[in-house]
Design a protein around this motif. Structure first.
Motif, short mmCIF file in Angstrom:
data_model
loop_
_atom_site.label_atom_id
_atom_site.label_comp_id
_atom_site.label_asym_id
_atom_site.label_seq_id
_atom_site.Cartn_x
_atom_site.Cartn_y
_atom_site.Cartn_z
N UNK A 73 10.92 6.45 6.99
CA UNK A 73 11.18 5.93 5.36
C UNK A 73 11.48 5.05 5.45
N UNK A 74 11.27 4.25 6.81
CA UNK A 74 11.58 2.04 6.62
C UNK A 74 10.15 1.99 7.02
N UNK A 75 9.08 2.76 6.80
CA UNK A 75 7.69 1.94 6.75
C UNK A 75 7.67 2.11 5.02
N UNK A 76 8.13 2.74 4.14
CA UNK A 76 7.77 1.89 3.23
C UNK A 76 8.59 0.56 2.22
N UNK A 77 7.45 0.35 1.29
CA UNK A 77 8.05 -0.42 0.84
C UNK A 77 8.75 -1.05 -0.45
N UNK A 78 9.75 -1.67 -0.49
CA UNK A 78 9.53 -1.32 -2.21
C UNK A 78 8.41 -1.63 -3.49
N UNK A 79 7.46 -1.80 -2.97
CA UNK A 79 6.32 -1.78 -4.07
C UNK A 79 5.87 -0.46 -4.26
N UNK A 80 6.48 0.28 -3.34
CA UNK A 80 5.89 1.50 -3.06
C UNK A 80 7.12 2.79 -4.61
N UNK A 81 7.98 1.35 -4.37
CA UNK A 81 9.04 2.86 -4.52
C UNK A 81 8.97 3.28 -6.24
N UNK A 82 8.38 2.62 -6.66
CA UNK A 82 7.91 3.14 -7.85
C UNK A 82 6.87 4.03 -8.18
N UNK A 83 5.91 4.41 -7.53
CA UNK A 83 5.12 5.63 -7.65
C UNK A 83 5.40 6.81 -6.20
#
Length: 243
Positions: free
Chosen positions: A128-138
């Protein structure tokens, strides 16, 4: 109908921690319990843990450790100590136990919540910590569940998405009230090998009506688990991490 769901993850063959959690569940009395995988690996009692999951009727999804047992070519993904731990784990599992853990699905739906080991919608390996905020919408566009429960990091974390903005946080208290208008990913911590500075076993209780997440922290006999880890020849780091 209001449901209280216990969600636990990453038992990692730690029988003492799991038994302590099961005793705590007798007090919290949830309507259902679900496991998010990695029931085995690192710890000395994979067979006993699997048998307890089955005898208590607790369903589980596939964790990355079970995935590697199912697909041995994926062992190269693990560092040397984790790989050695999995080799020992396979020796300690009965043929039936091995069949059981490798047959678990990648995902489960429980009261409308998505359950997956690593990251939605169905990754057993992504943290989960690999996620960036930019990836959240997709990310939130490719599955529909309002709440997703994950494990894998051995830490307590949450991600909130309101359709426009995302926010990532840690559990500063032992309770989180979710906004019914937002969507969440809840990282439930670890029963058998916490890595958040608190050596107690962790799991969460989700109340479907109040949309609350309550963290449970349970003490257990760490020294007993450590003794068994070392006696069976597991890497010492597996024991040292428990303290």
């Amino acid at each position: 109908m209001t449901m209280n769901i216990a969600v636990l993850s990453d038992i990692h063959g730690n029988l003492e921690a799991f038994e302590a959690v099961l005793r705590d569940l007798k007090n919290t009395r949830p309507d259902a319990v679900v496991c998010l995988g990695d029931a085995v690996g690192y710890g000395p009692d994979p067979e006993a843990v699997v048998q307890l999951l089955q005898s208590h009727g607790i369903p589980s999804v596939l964790g990355n450790h079970e995935w590697a047992l199912k697909h041995p070519d994926h062992l190269e993904w693990f560092n040397p100590s984790a790989r050695r731990s999995l080799e020992l784990t396979q020796e300690l599992l009965s043929p039936e136990g091995l069949r059981t853990v490798t047959a678990w699905p990648k995902t489960l739906l429980v009261e409308g919540a998505l359950c997956v080991h690593g990251c939605p919608p169905d990754s057993v390996t992504r943290y989960l910590f690999e996620l960036s905020m930019e990836e959240l919408p997709e990310l939130f566009s490719i599955y529909e569940a309002p709440v997703c429960f994950v494990g894998h990091t051995h830490q307590l974390l949450w991600v909130r998405w309101d359709g426009d903005r995302g926010r990532v946080g840690r559990f500063q208290a032992d309770a989180l009230t979710m906004d019914p208008a937002a969507r969440y990913i809840i990282n439930v911590g670890s029963v058998g090998q916490p890595r958040d500075g608190d050596n107690r076993a962790k799991y969460v209780l989700w109340n479907t009506e109040s949309s609350t997440i309550l963290v449970r922290r349970v003490s257990y006999e760490i020294a007993k688990t450590v003794e068994k880890i070392l006696a069976l020849g597991f890497p010492r780091i597996n024991a040292d991490r428990l303290w």
